[in-house]
Design a protein around this motif. Structure first.
Motif, PDB file in Angstrom:
ATOM      1  N   GLN A  82     -19.054   7.873  -5.425  1.00 11.95           N
ATOM      2  CA  GLN A  82     -17.621   7.628  -5.411  1.00 11.95           C
ATOM      3  C   GLN A  82     -17.304   6.477  -4.457  1.00 11.95           C
ATOM      4  O   GLN A  82     -17.949   6.331  -3.423  1.00 11.95           O
ATOM      5  CB  GLN A  82     -16.871   8.884  -4.965  1.00 11.95           C
ATOM      6  CG  GLN A  82     -15.378   8.756  -5.036  1.00 11.95           C
ATOM      7  CD  GLN A  82     -14.685  10.048  -4.628  1.00 11.95           C
ATOM      8  OE1 GLN A  82     -15.321  10.989  -4.162  1.00 11.95           O
ATOM      9  NE2 GLN A  82     -13.393  10.079  -4.802  1.00 11.95           N
ATOM     10  N   VAL A  83     -16.317   5.691  -4.827  1.00 13.42           N
ATOM     11  CA  VAL A  83     -15.799   4.658  -3.932  1.00 13.42           C
ATOM     12  C   VAL A  83     -14.291   4.821  -3.838  1.00 13.42           C
ATOM     13  O   VAL A  83     -13.637   5.174  -4.815  1.00 13.42           O
ATOM     14  CB  VAL A  83     -16.152   3.224  -4.404  1.00 13.42           C
ATOM     15  CG1 VAL A  83     -17.649   2.977  -4.337  1.00 13.42           C
ATOM     16  CG2 VAL A  83     -15.614   2.932  -5.785  1.00 13.42           C
ATOM     17  N   THR A  84     -13.760   4.591  -2.651  1.00 10.37           N
ATOM     18  CA  THR A  84     -12.313   4.592  -2.443  1.00 10.37           C
ATOM     19  C   THR A  84     -11.960   3.377  -1.612  1.00 10.37           C
ATOM     20  O   THR A  84     -12.751   2.921  -0.781  1.00 10.37           O
ATOM     21  CB  THR A  84     -11.832   5.874  -1.722  1.00 10.37           C
ATOM     22  OG1 THR A  84     -12.531   6.004  -0.487  1.00 10.37           O
ATOM     23  CG2 THR A  84     -12.060   7.107  -2.563  1.00 10.37           C
ATOM     24  N   LEU A  85     -10.782   2.849  -1.837  1.00  9.71           N
ATOM     25  CA  LEU A  85     -10.339   1.669  -1.114  1.00  9.71           C
ATOM     26  C   LEU A  85     -10.000   1.996   0.334  1.00  9.71           C
ATOM     27  O   LEU A  85      -9.413   3.039   0.621  1.00  9.71           O
ATOM     28  CB  LEU A  85      -9.104   1.075  -1.795  1.00  9.71           C
ATOM     29  CG  LEU A  85      -9.351   0.377  -3.121  1.00  9.71           C
ATOM     30  CD1 LEU A  85      -8.032   0.146  -3.843  1.00  9.71           C
ATOM     31  CD2 LEU A  85     -10.076  -0.935  -2.913  1.00  9.71           C
ATOM     32  N   THR A  86     -10.356   1.094   1.218  1.00  8.17           N
ATOM     33  CA  THR A  86      -9.914   1.171   2.607  1.00  8.17           C
ATOM     34  C   THR A  86      -8.468   0.658   2.642  1.00  8.17           C
ATOM     35  O   THR A  86      -7.941   0.161   1.635  1.00  8.17           O
ATOM     36  CB  THR A  86     -10.792   0.285   3.511  1.00  8.17           C
ATOM     37  OG1 THR A  86     -10.626  -1.092   3.100  1.00  8.17           O
ATOM     38  CG2 THR A  86     -12.261   0.678   3.454  1.00  8.17           C
ATOM     39  N   GLU A  87      -7.842   0.728   3.796  1.00 13.72           N
ATOM     40  CA  GLU A  87      -6.481   0.178   3.928  1.00 13.72           C
ATOM     41  C   GLU A  87      -6.495  -1.328   3.658  1.00 13.72           C
ATOM     42  O   GLU A  87      -5.602  -1.844   2.969  1.00 13.72           O
ATOM     43  CB  GLU A  87      -5.903   0.487   5.308  1.00 13.72           C
ATOM     44  CG  GLU A  87      -5.562   1.953   5.499  1.00 13.72           C
ATOM     45  CD  GLU A  87      -4.625   2.499   4.426  1.00 13.72           C
ATOM     46  OE1 GLU A  87      -3.590   1.861   4.133  1.00 13.72           O
ATOM     47  OE2 GLU A  87      -4.940   3.574   3.862  1.00 13.72           O
ATOM     48  N   HIS A  88      -7.498  -2.037   4.178  1.00 18.85           N
ATOM     49  CA  HIS A  88      -7.619  -3.464   3.881  1.00 18.85           C
ATOM     50  C   HIS A  88      -7.844  -3.683   2.384  1.00 18.85           C
ATOM     51  O   HIS A  88      -7.304  -4.626   1.803  1.00 18.85           O
ATOM     52  CB  HIS A  88      -8.764  -4.106   4.666  1.00 18.85           C
ATOM     53  CG  HIS A  88      -8.454  -4.320   6.096  1.00 18.85           C
ATOM     54  ND1 HIS A  88      -9.330  -3.944   7.100  1.00 18.85           N
ATOM     55  CD2 HIS A  88      -7.392  -4.856   6.731  1.00 18.85           C
ATOM     56  CE1 HIS A  88      -8.810  -4.248   8.270  1.00 18.85           C
ATOM     57  NE2 HIS A  88      -7.621  -4.796   8.076  1.00 18.85           N
ATOM     58  N   GLY A  89      -8.642  -2.814   1.784  1.00 17.25           N
ATOM     59  CA  GLY A  89      -8.906  -2.915   0.351  1.00 17.25           C
ATOM     60  C   GLY A  89      -7.648  -2.735  -0.471  1.00 17.25           C
ATOM     61  O   GLY A  89      -7.432  -3.451  -1.462  1.00 17.25           O
ATOM     62  N   LYS A  90      -6.804  -1.784  -0.097  1.00 17.64           N
ATOM     63  CA  LYS A  90      -5.541  -1.555  -0.825  1.00 17.64           C
ATOM     64  C   LYS A  90      -4.628  -2.776  -0.732  1.00 17.64           C
ATOM     65  O   LYS A  90      -4.048  -3.210  -1.736  1.00 17.64           O
ATOM     66  CB  LYS A  90      -4.828  -0.328  -0.273  1.00 17.64           C
ATOM     67  CG  LYS A  90      -5.519   0.968  -0.607  1.00 17.64           C
ATOM     68  CD  LYS A  90      -4.830   2.137   0.071  1.00 17.64           C
ATOM     69  CE  LYS A  90      -5.612   3.422  -0.149  1.00 17.64           C
ATOM     70  NZ  LYS A  90      -5.016   4.556   0.588  1.00 17.64           N
ATOM     71  N   ALA A  91      -4.499  -3.321   0.460  1.00 21.29           N
ATOM     72  CA  ALA A  91      -3.641  -4.496   0.634  1.00 21.29           C
ATOM     73  C   ALA A  91      -4.204  -5.698  -0.134  1.00 21.29           C
ATOM     74  O   ALA A  91      -3.450  -6.437  -0.783  1.00 21.29           O
ATOM     75  CB  ALA A  91      -3.508  -4.829   2.123  1.00 21.29           C
ATOM     76  N   TYR A  92      -5.517  -5.872  -0.081  1.00 23.86           N
ATOM     77  CA  TYR A  92      -6.142  -7.000  -0.779  1.00 23.86           C
ATOM     78  C   TYR A  92      -6.029  -6.826  -2.282  1.00 23.86           C
ATOM     79  O   TYR A  92      -5.765  -7.791  -3.003  1.00 23.86           O
ATOM     80  CB  TYR A  92      -7.603  -7.147  -0.330  1.00 23.86           C
ATOM     81  CG  TYR A  92      -8.154  -8.536  -0.514  1.00 23.86           C
ATOM     82  CD1 TYR A  92      -7.573  -9.631   0.121  1.00 23.86           C
ATOM     83  CD2 TYR A  92      -9.263  -8.761  -1.300  1.00 23.86           C
ATOM     84  CE1 TYR A  92      -8.086 -10.907  -0.031  1.00 23.86           C
ATOM     85  CE2 TYR A  92      -9.789 -10.033  -1.461  1.00 23.86           C
ATOM     86  CZ  TYR A  92      -9.195 -11.107  -0.829  1.00 23.86           C
ATOM     87  OH  TYR A  92      -9.705 -12.374  -0.988  1.00 23.86           O
ATOM     88  N   ARG A  93      -6.192  -5.592  -2.771  1.00 25.31           N
ATOM     89  CA  ARG A  93      -6.033  -5.306  -4.207  1.00 25.31           C
ATOM     90  C   ARG A  93      -4.657  -5.760  -4.669  1.00 25.31           C
ATOM     91  O   ARG A  93      -4.520  -6.417  -5.694  1.00 25.31           O
ATOM     92  CB  ARG A  93      -6.206  -3.815  -4.470  1.00 25.31           C
ATOM     93  CG  ARG A  93      -5.867  -3.403  -5.904  1.00 25.31           C
ATOM     94  CD  ARG A  93      -5.530  -1.937  -6.027  1.00 25.31           C
ATOM     95  NE  ARG A  93      -4.419  -1.593  -5.149  1.00 25.31           N
ATOM     96  CZ  ARG A  93      -4.168  -0.355  -4.722  1.00 25.31           C
ATOM     97  NH1 ARG A  93      -4.940   0.657  -5.066  1.00 25.31           N
ATOM     98  NH2 ARG A  93      -3.129  -0.120  -3.950  1.00 25.31           N
TER      99      ARG A  93
END
Length: 88
Positions: free
Chosen positions: A59-70
């Motif tokens: 499983q992979v989940t977005l980090t907070e940085h990942g969510k903002a970058y997405r």
């Protein structure tokens, strides 16, 4: 000073993996291997200097940085798509 952009293939792999929440599903959508998606994500994370995903068993989940970058990448791709349709 000009900033170096991340590789476009890495951005595309990230966008699909973030949307699908899966490297395997991203690989299927992009017609590449899961390993290729993983390498693209790693290249992007190295370029940015921060993890974009938390990786756990299967499983992979977005980090907070990942969510903002997405969100930023999605907006940029939407703008490119919109402008492309205006030209065609």
């Amino acid at each position: 000073m000009r900033h170096r952009l991340p590789p476009l293939n890495a951005l595309r792999a990230f966008e699909v993996a973030a949307r699908r929440q899966s490297f395997s599903l991203a690989a299927a959508e992009l017609c590449v291997t899961q390993g290729a998606v993983s390498r693209h994500i790693k290249i992007l994370e190295d370029h940015l200097g921060t993890p974009l995903f938390r990786r756990t068993h299967r499983q992979v989940t977005l980090t907070e940085h990942g969510k903002a970058y997405r969100d930023a990448i999605r907006e940029a791709f939407d703008l490119i798509e919109e402008q492309t349709h205006l030209i065609n």
